[in-house]
Scaffold this motif. Structure first.
Motif, PDB file in Angstrom:
ATOM      1  N   VAL A 139       0.840  -1.205   0.000  1.00 27.29           N
ATOM      2  CA  VAL A 139       0.000   0.000   0.000  1.00 27.29           C
ATOM      3  C   VAL A 139       0.874   1.253   0.000  1.00 27.29           C
ATOM      4  O   VAL A 139       0.659   2.181  -0.797  1.00 27.29           O
ATOM      5  CB  VAL A 139      -0.935   0.003   1.230  1.00 27.29           C
ATOM      6  N   ILE A 140       1.877   1.279   0.883  1.00 27.00           N
ATOM      7  CA  ILE A 140       2.767   2.443   0.972  1.00 27.00           C
ATOM      8  C   ILE A 140       3.560   2.606  -0.321  1.00 27.00           C
ATOM      9  O   ILE A 140       3.740   3.730  -0.824  1.00 27.00           O
ATOM     10  CB  ILE A 140       3.707   2.303   2.191  1.00 27.00           C
ATOM     11  N   ALA A 141       4.025   1.503  -0.897  1.00 22.67           N
ATOM     12  CA  ALA A 141       4.767   1.561  -2.156  1.00 22.67           C
ATOM     13  C   ALA A 141       3.885   2.124  -3.274  1.00 22.67           C
ATOM     14  O   ALA A 141       4.353   2.903  -4.122  1.00 22.67           O
ATOM     15  CB  ALA A 141       5.281   0.177  -2.530  1.00 22.67           C
ATOM     16  N   ALA A 142       2.613   1.750  -3.291  1.00 23.24           N
ATOM     17  CA  ALA A 142       1.693   2.262  -4.305  1.00 23.24           C
ATOM     18  C   ALA A 142       1.481   3.760  -4.131  1.00 23.24           C
ATOM     19  O   ALA A 142       1.408   4.508  -5.126  1.00 23.24           O
ATOM     20  CB  ALA A 142       0.362   1.525  -4.233  1.00 23.24           C
ATOM     21  N   TRP A 143       1.390   4.217  -2.895  1.00 19.38           N
ATOM     22  CA  TRP A 143       1.270   5.657  -2.653  1.00 19.38           C
ATOM     23  C   TRP A 143       2.510   6.390  -3.154  1.00 19.38           C
ATOM     24  O   TRP A 143       2.402   7.456  -3.756  1.00 19.38           O
ATOM     25  CB  TRP A 143       1.094   5.918  -1.159  1.00 19.38           C
ATOM     26  N   SER A 144       3.689   5.818  -2.902  1.00 14.34           N
ATOM     27  CA  SER A 144       4.926   6.428  -3.383  1.00 14.34           C
ATOM     28  C   SER A 144       4.965   6.472  -4.904  1.00 14.34           C
ATOM     29  O   SER A 144       5.302   7.501  -5.504  1.00 14.34           O
ATOM     30  CB  SER A 144       6.140   5.643  -2.867  1.00 14.34           C
ATOM     31  N   ARG A 148       1.902  10.305  -4.268  1.00 13.87           N
ATOM     32  CA  ARG A 148       1.071  10.834  -3.181  1.00 13.87           C
ATOM     33  C   ARG A 148       1.868  11.061  -1.901  1.00 13.87           C
ATOM     34  O   ARG A 148       1.433  11.800  -1.010  1.00 13.87           O
ATOM     35  CB  ARG A 148      -0.106   9.895  -2.927  1.00 13.87           C
ATOM     36  N   ILE A 149       3.023  10.405  -1.778  1.00 12.14           N
ATOM     37  CA  ILE A 149       4.004  10.692  -0.738  1.00 12.14           C
ATOM     38  C   ILE A 149       5.382  10.648  -1.381  1.00 12.14           C
ATOM     39  O   ILE A 149       5.548  10.124  -2.487  1.00 12.14           O
ATOM     40  CB  ILE A 149       3.951   9.681   0.435  1.00 12.14           C
ATOM     41  N   PRO A 154       9.125   1.252   2.010  1.00 13.46           N
ATOM     42  CA  PRO A 154       8.022   1.056   2.961  1.00 13.46           C
ATOM     43  C   PRO A 154       8.402   0.231   4.180  1.00 13.46           C
ATOM     44  O   PRO A 154       7.894   0.488   5.286  1.00 13.46           O
ATOM     45  CB  PRO A 154       6.953   0.358   2.117  1.00 13.46           C
ATOM     46  N   TYR A 155       9.270  -0.750   4.004  1.00 10.18           N
ATOM     47  CA  TYR A 155       9.655  -1.585   5.149  1.00 10.18           C
ATOM     48  C   TYR A 155      10.449  -0.781   6.171  1.00 10.18           C
ATOM     49  O   TYR A 155      10.191  -0.855   7.378  1.00 10.18           O
ATOM     50  CB  TYR A 155      10.459  -2.800   4.682  1.00 10.18           C
TER      51      TYR A 155
END
Length: 203
Positions: A139-144, A148-149, A154-155
């Motif tokens: 999820v965090i990787a997709a935001w990056s 969006r960020i 992410p890890y």
């Protein structure tokens, strides 16, 4: 398989007392330093009475860790893919900091287990915890990737949140020795970490 017989009110009261006492004893002494006698004494029960509920120190420790791990994973589970990325990550940091403040014994117990090589929860770390972190890392990787960020690993972002929040529980004595025994570090820590992660992640 037959259903387990529900505990009576007294049985539940005694089980809860044992697990609460075990949390106190294990978090203060580690697994090796804790004894069944110490737990029984802390719970206000005789050793034979305690052993009626749990057959061994190992069984008590397993029950405490099982109860703890659910609490420990909930803040990361609450990170929502559909939410605002910055608010979701900062919100996760807030929840972890609240855990450190409200459950310091649990944090120290978890840290003691990890320092010893996680002999009793390694399988859970490699399955339940890893699966959850992998899911949220995507999820965090997709935001990056979507801009969006700020691009971020992410890890290591998750590891950073763990270390920066749990520090206040695991190294409580050190924090208070430096800041003063009566100083509550959590409001300042909350503001500092919120500023840190917001500035780092805002695109």
């Amino acid at each position: 398989m037959p259903k387990a017989t529900p505990q009576t009110r007294i049985q539940k009261k005694n089980t809860d007392a044992i697990l609460e006492a075990a949390l106190e004893v294990f978090s203060a002494n580690g697994f090796r330093g804790a004894t069944v006698d110490m737990i029984a004494n802390e719970a206000g029960l005789s050793k034979p009475n305690l052993l009626y509920y749990f057959a061994s120190k190992e069984a008590i420790h397993a029950a405490v860790l099982e109860r703890l791990l659910g609490t420990w994973l909930d803040p990361l589970r609450a990170l929502e893919p559909a939410g605002d990325p910055l608010l979701e990550i900062v919100g996760y940091m807030h929840r972890k900091l609240d855990l450190a403040r409200d459950y310091p014994r649990e944090s120290r117990l978890f840290a003691n287990e990890i320092v010893q090589g996680a002999p009793r929860i390694l399988t859970i770390l490699q399955t339940d915890l890893k699966d959850l972190v992998d899911e949220k890392a995507k999820v965090i990787a997709a935001w990056s990737a979507a801009g969006r960020i700020t691009p971020v690993d992410p890890y290591h972002l998750i590891f950073s949140i763990w270390s920066m929040t749990q520090h206040y529980a695991d190294f409580d004595v050190q924090v208070h020795a430096i800041l003063g025994g009566d100083h509550d570090p959590y409001p300042d820590a909350r503001r500092y970490l919120e500023t840190l992660f917001t500035r780092m992640l805002r695109p």
